[in-house]
Every structure is written in structure tokens, then in C-alpha cells.
Design a protein around this motif. Sequence first.
Motif, PDB file in Angstrom:
ATOM      1  N   ASP A 166       0.819  -1.219   0.000  1.00 42.99           N
ATOM      2  CA  ASP A 166       0.000   0.000   0.000  1.00 42.99           C
ATOM      3  C   ASP A 166       0.851   1.267   0.000  1.00 42.99           C
ATOM      4  O   ASP A 166       0.317   2.375   0.082  1.00 42.99           O
ATOM      5  CB  ASP A 166      -0.915   0.006   1.231  1.00 42.99           C
ATOM      6  CG  ASP A 166      -1.946  -1.107   1.182  1.00 42.99           C
ATOM      7  OD1 ASP A 166      -2.404  -1.440   0.066  1.00 42.99           O
ATOM      8  OD2 ASP A 166      -2.274  -1.661   2.254  1.00 42.99           O
ATOM      9  N   GLY A 167       2.185   1.105  -0.058  1.00 43.14           N
ATOM     10  CA  GLY A 167       3.071   2.262  -0.087  1.00 43.14           C
ATOM     11  C   GLY A 167       3.425   2.804   1.278  1.00 43.14           C
ATOM     12  O   GLY A 167       3.948   3.915   1.389  1.00 43.14           O
ATOM     13  N   ASN A 168       3.174   2.040   2.336  1.00 42.79           N
ATOM     14  CA  ASN A 168       3.508   2.480   3.689  1.00 42.79           C
ATOM     15  C   ASN A 168       4.927   2.058   4.047  1.00 42.79           C
ATOM     16  O   ASN A 168       5.295   0.897   3.872  1.00 42.79           O
ATOM     17  CB  ASN A 168       2.544   1.871   4.713  1.00 42.79           C
ATOM     18  CG  ASN A 168       1.134   2.311   4.475  1.00 42.79           C
ATOM     19  OD1 ASN A 168       0.846   3.497   4.380  1.00 42.79           O
ATOM     20  ND2 ASN A 168       0.231   1.355   4.327  1.00 42.79           N
ATOM     21  N   ASN A 169       5.706   2.997   4.566  1.00 42.53           N
ATOM     22  CA  ASN A 169       7.044   2.676   5.024  1.00 42.53           C
ATOM     23  C   ASN A 169       6.921   1.990   6.384  1.00 42.53           C
ATOM     24  O   ASN A 169       6.390   2.561   7.325  1.00 42.53           O
ATOM     25  CB  ASN A 169       7.897   3.946   5.131  1.00 42.53           C
ATOM     26  CG  ASN A 169       9.333   3.648   5.466  1.00 42.53           C
ATOM     27  OD1 ASN A 169       9.632   2.917   6.400  1.00 42.53           O
ATOM     28  ND2 ASN A 169      10.231   4.226   4.695  1.00 42.53           N
ATOM     29  N   GLN A 170       7.419   0.767   6.465  1.00 41.62           N
ATOM     30  CA  GLN A 170       7.313  -0.023   7.694  1.00 41.62           C
ATOM     31  C   GLN A 170       8.510   0.190   8.623  1.00 41.62           C
ATOM     32  O   GLN A 170       8.700  -0.572   9.561  1.00 41.62           O
ATOM     33  CB  GLN A 170       7.192  -1.513   7.339  1.00 41.62           C
ATOM     34  CG  GLN A 170       5.977  -1.838   6.510  1.00 41.62           C
ATOM     35  CD  GLN A 170       4.699  -1.475   7.237  1.00 41.62           C
ATOM     36  OE1 GLN A 170       4.460  -1.902   8.358  1.00 41.62           O
ATOM     37  NE2 GLN A 170       3.879  -0.659   6.605  1.00 41.62           N
ATOM     38  N   TRP A 171       9.308   1.216   8.351  1.00 43.85           N
ATOM     39  CA  TRP A 171      10.468   1.550   9.182  1.00 43.85           C
ATOM     40  C   TRP A 171      10.440   3.045   9.481  1.00 43.85           C
ATOM     41  O   TRP A 171      11.215   3.817   8.956  1.00 43.85           O
ATOM     42  CB  TRP A 171      11.751   1.144   8.468  1.00 43.85           C
ATOM     43  CG  TRP A 171      13.008   1.240   9.268  1.00 43.85           C
ATOM     44  CD1 TRP A 171      13.136   1.456  10.604  1.00 43.85           C
ATOM     45  CD2 TRP A 171      14.341   1.132   8.753  1.00 43.85           C
ATOM     46  NE1 TRP A 171      14.454   1.471  10.950  1.00 43.85           N
ATOM     47  CE2 TRP A 171      15.208   1.274   9.847  1.00 43.85           C
ATOM     48  CE3 TRP A 171      14.864   0.926   7.486  1.00 43.85           C
ATOM     49  CZ2 TRP A 171      16.607   1.210   9.696  1.00 43.85           C
ATOM     50  CZ3 TRP A 171      16.234   0.866   7.339  1.00 43.85           C
ATOM     51  CH2 TRP A 171      17.094   1.006   8.426  1.00 43.85           C
ATOM     52  N   ILE A 202      21.312   8.416   1.628  1.00 39.98           N
ATOM     53  CA  ILE A 202      20.182   7.480   1.689  1.00 39.98           C
ATOM     54  C   ILE A 202      19.059   7.970   0.784  1.00 39.98           C
ATOM     55  O   ILE A 202      18.495   7.205   0.000  1.00 39.98           O
ATOM     56  CB  ILE A 202      19.686   7.309   3.145  1.00 39.98           C
ATOM     57  CG1 ILE A 202      20.733   6.556   3.961  1.00 39.98           C
ATOM     58  CG2 ILE A 202      18.344   6.570   3.183  1.00 39.98           C
ATOM     59  CD1 ILE A 202      20.465   6.568   5.461  1.00 39.98           C
ATOM     60  N   PHE A 203      18.737   9.245   0.887  1.00 44.78           N
ATOM     61  CA  PHE A 203      17.664   9.799   0.063  1.00 44.78           C
ATOM     62  C   PHE A 203      18.011   9.699  -1.426  1.00 44.78           C
ATOM     63  O   PHE A 203      17.167   9.375  -2.251  1.00 44.78           O
ATOM     64  CB  PHE A 203      17.388  11.249   0.467  1.00 44.78           C
ATOM     65  CG  PHE A 203      16.182  11.824  -0.202  1.00 44.78           C
ATOM     66  CD1 PHE A 203      14.914  11.414   0.152  1.00 44.78           C
ATOM     67  CD2 PHE A 203      16.319  12.763  -1.203  1.00 44.78           C
ATOM     68  CE1 PHE A 203      13.786  11.933  -0.482  1.00 44.78           C
ATOM     69  CE2 PHE A 203      15.206  13.301  -1.842  1.00 44.78           C
ATOM     70  CZ  PHE A 203      13.943  12.869  -1.473  1.00 44.78           C
ATOM     71  N   TRP A 204      19.261   9.951  -1.763  1.00 46.46           N
ATOM     72  CA  TRP A 204      19.717   9.866  -3.147  1.00 46.46           C
ATOM     73  C   TRP A 204      19.555   8.447  -3.681  1.00 46.46           C
ATOM     74  O   TRP A 204      19.157   8.244  -4.809  1.00 46.46           O
ATOM     75  CB  TRP A 204      21.174  10.305  -3.217  1.00 46.46           C
ATOM     76  CG  TRP A 204      21.775  10.233  -4.590  1.00 46.46           C
ATOM     77  CD1 TRP A 204      22.561   9.232  -5.078  1.00 46.46           C
ATOM     78  CD2 TRP A 204      21.640  11.188  -5.632  1.00 46.46           C
ATOM     79  NE1 TRP A 204      22.926   9.515  -6.366  1.00 46.46           N
ATOM     80  CE2 TRP A 204      22.380  10.716  -6.739  1.00 46.46           C
ATOM     81  CE3 TRP A 204      20.972  12.401  -5.744  1.00 46.46           C
ATOM     82  CZ2 TRP A 204      22.464  11.410  -7.936  1.00 46.46           C
ATOM     83  CZ3 TRP A 204      21.065  13.087  -6.939  1.00 46.46           C
ATOM     84  CH2 TRP A 204      21.795  12.598  -8.015  1.00 46.46           C
ATOM     85  N   ASN A 205      19.875   7.449  -2.833  1.00 44.09           N
ATOM     86  CA  ASN A 205      19.791   6.049  -3.252  1.00 44.09           C
ATOM     87  C   ASN A 205      18.370   5.510  -3.272  1.00 44.09           C
ATOM     88  O   ASN A 205      18.088   4.530  -3.962  1.00 44.09           O
ATOM     89  CB  ASN A 205      20.658   5.164  -2.359  1.00 44.09           C
ATOM     90  CG  ASN A 205      22.103   5.265  -2.749  1.00 44.09           C
ATOM     91  OD1 ASN A 205      22.455   5.098  -3.901  1.00 44.09           O
ATOM     92  ND2 ASN A 205      22.947   5.572  -1.794  1.00 44.09           N
ATOM     93  N   PHE A 206      17.504   6.125  -2.504  1.00 39.89           N
ATOM     94  CA  PHE A 206      16.119   5.663  -2.479  1.00 39.89           C
ATOM     95  C   PHE A 206      15.185   6.845  -2.266  1.00 39.89           C
ATOM     96  O   PHE A 206      14.681   7.073  -1.169  1.00 39.89           O
ATOM     97  CB  PHE A 206      15.915   4.598  -1.400  1.00 39.89           C
ATOM     98  CG  PHE A 206      14.515   4.053  -1.356  1.00 39.89           C
ATOM     99  CD1 PHE A 206      13.843   3.715  -2.521  1.00 39.89           C
ATOM    100  CD2 PHE A 206      13.855   3.902  -0.156  1.00 39.89           C
ATOM    101  CE1 PHE A 206      12.541   3.226  -2.483  1.00 39.89           C
ATOM    102  CE2 PHE A 206      12.556   3.407  -0.105  1.00 39.89           C
ATOM    103  CZ  PHE A 206      11.901   3.071  -1.272  1.00 39.89           C
ATOM    104  N   PRO A 207      14.946   7.617  -3.323  1.00 38.58           N
ATOM    105  CA  PRO A 207      14.093   8.800  -3.186  1.00 38.58           C
ATOM    106  C   PRO A 207      12.657   8.473  -2.794  1.00 38.58           C
ATOM    107  O   PRO A 207      11.952   9.324  -2.279  1.00 38.58           O
ATOM    108  CB  PRO A 207      14.159   9.477  -4.553  1.00 38.58           C
ATOM    109  CG  PRO A 207      14.783   8.504  -5.468  1.00 38.58           C
ATOM    110  CD  PRO A 207      15.485   7.469  -4.661  1.00 38.58           C
ATOM    111  N   GLY A 208      12.213   7.244  -2.974  1.00 39.66           N
ATOM    112  CA  GLY A 208      10.854   6.849  -2.602  1.00 39.66           C
ATOM    113  C   GLY A 208      10.720   6.393  -1.172  1.00 39.66           C
ATOM    114  O   GLY A 208       9.729   5.773  -0.796  1.00 39.66           O
ATOM    115  N   ILE A 209      11.708   6.716  -0.347  1.00 37.20           N
ATOM    116  CA  ILE A 209      11.758   6.229   1.034  1.00 37.20           C
ATOM    117  C   ILE A 209      10.531   6.644   1.854  1.00 37.20           C
ATOM    118  O   ILE A 209      10.167   5.983   2.809  1.00 37.20           O
ATOM    119  CB  ILE A 209      13.063   6.676   1.722  1.00 37.20           C
ATOM    120  CG1 ILE A 209      13.319   5.838   2.970  1.00 37.20           C
ATOM    121  CG2 ILE A 209      13.038   8.163   2.046  1.00 37.20           C
ATOM    122  CD1 ILE A 209      14.718   5.933   3.495  1.00 37.20           C
TER     123      ILE A 209
END
Length: 134
Positions: free
Chosen positions: A64-69, A94-101
Motif C-alpha cells: 500500500d506504499g507504507n514505510n514499515q520503518w 540514503i535519500f539519493w539512493n532511495f528517493p521513494g523512502i
Amino acid sequence: MAAVLLRRLLSSSFEEVYPSLAIDMQTAIKTELLAGIQSEGSSNIRKKVCDIAAELARNLIDDDGNNQWPEILKFLFDSVNSQDVNLREAALHIFWNFPGIFGNQQQHYLEVIKRMLVQCMQDQENPQVSVLKG
């Protein structure tokens, strides 16, 4: 080498390995990754640990697009606003490697993310923060 192997394990076999770990082991991994980022003195090793954290965060976005961390989101906000240049650089890495965080909450945090990135990009005293390095 251990960091590279752990990242490879998370990217290739996450579904087989991580969910089978006890909850306390999953929590320990997440806690140790964030602690390692904060305490690592070597920039190269810190970036590798950031890569692992980004990969784990990517895998912890549910269907559902929820970050579980949620702790990593708090870590990112705290680190970017920190006076510690290494933590700001780590958060950007971290943001650069995973902008969808931020998962499905990205739109909710869009203004905060923009301010965060602009603040870092304008950091004239610390060029390693103002220039995103992959």
C-alpha cells in the motif's frame, strides 16, 4: 565486504530471508544500521552502511506504499537538521539512493523534503553536503 554482502542479500533474497527472522532480530538489524551510520568514522564505510539502510527501507515499503520503518524517516529528518556534517551527508546519501523512502506519504512531506534539500544544497561551508555524491 560484509556490508556489500548484506546489501546483496537484501536486494536479491529479501523475501526469503528477512521475514523469517524473529521480530527482535529485525529490530536489532534496523537499530544497528542507524547506530552504525551515526558512529562510523570512515566516509566510505558509512556510505556502504547507508546503501544497506536504503535497500532495507526500499524492501520495507508495503504493497500500500507504507514505510514499515518509521525510525529511518525520523533519522533522515534529524540528520539533515543536525550540525553533524557526516550525518547530513549520510541522510542525503540514503535519500539519493532511495528517493521513494517516504512511500505513499511523499506528497505529505514534499515541502519538508524540498526545504531539507535546499538547506543542504546551500551549505557553503561543507561542500560534501551541498553536492550529492552517488
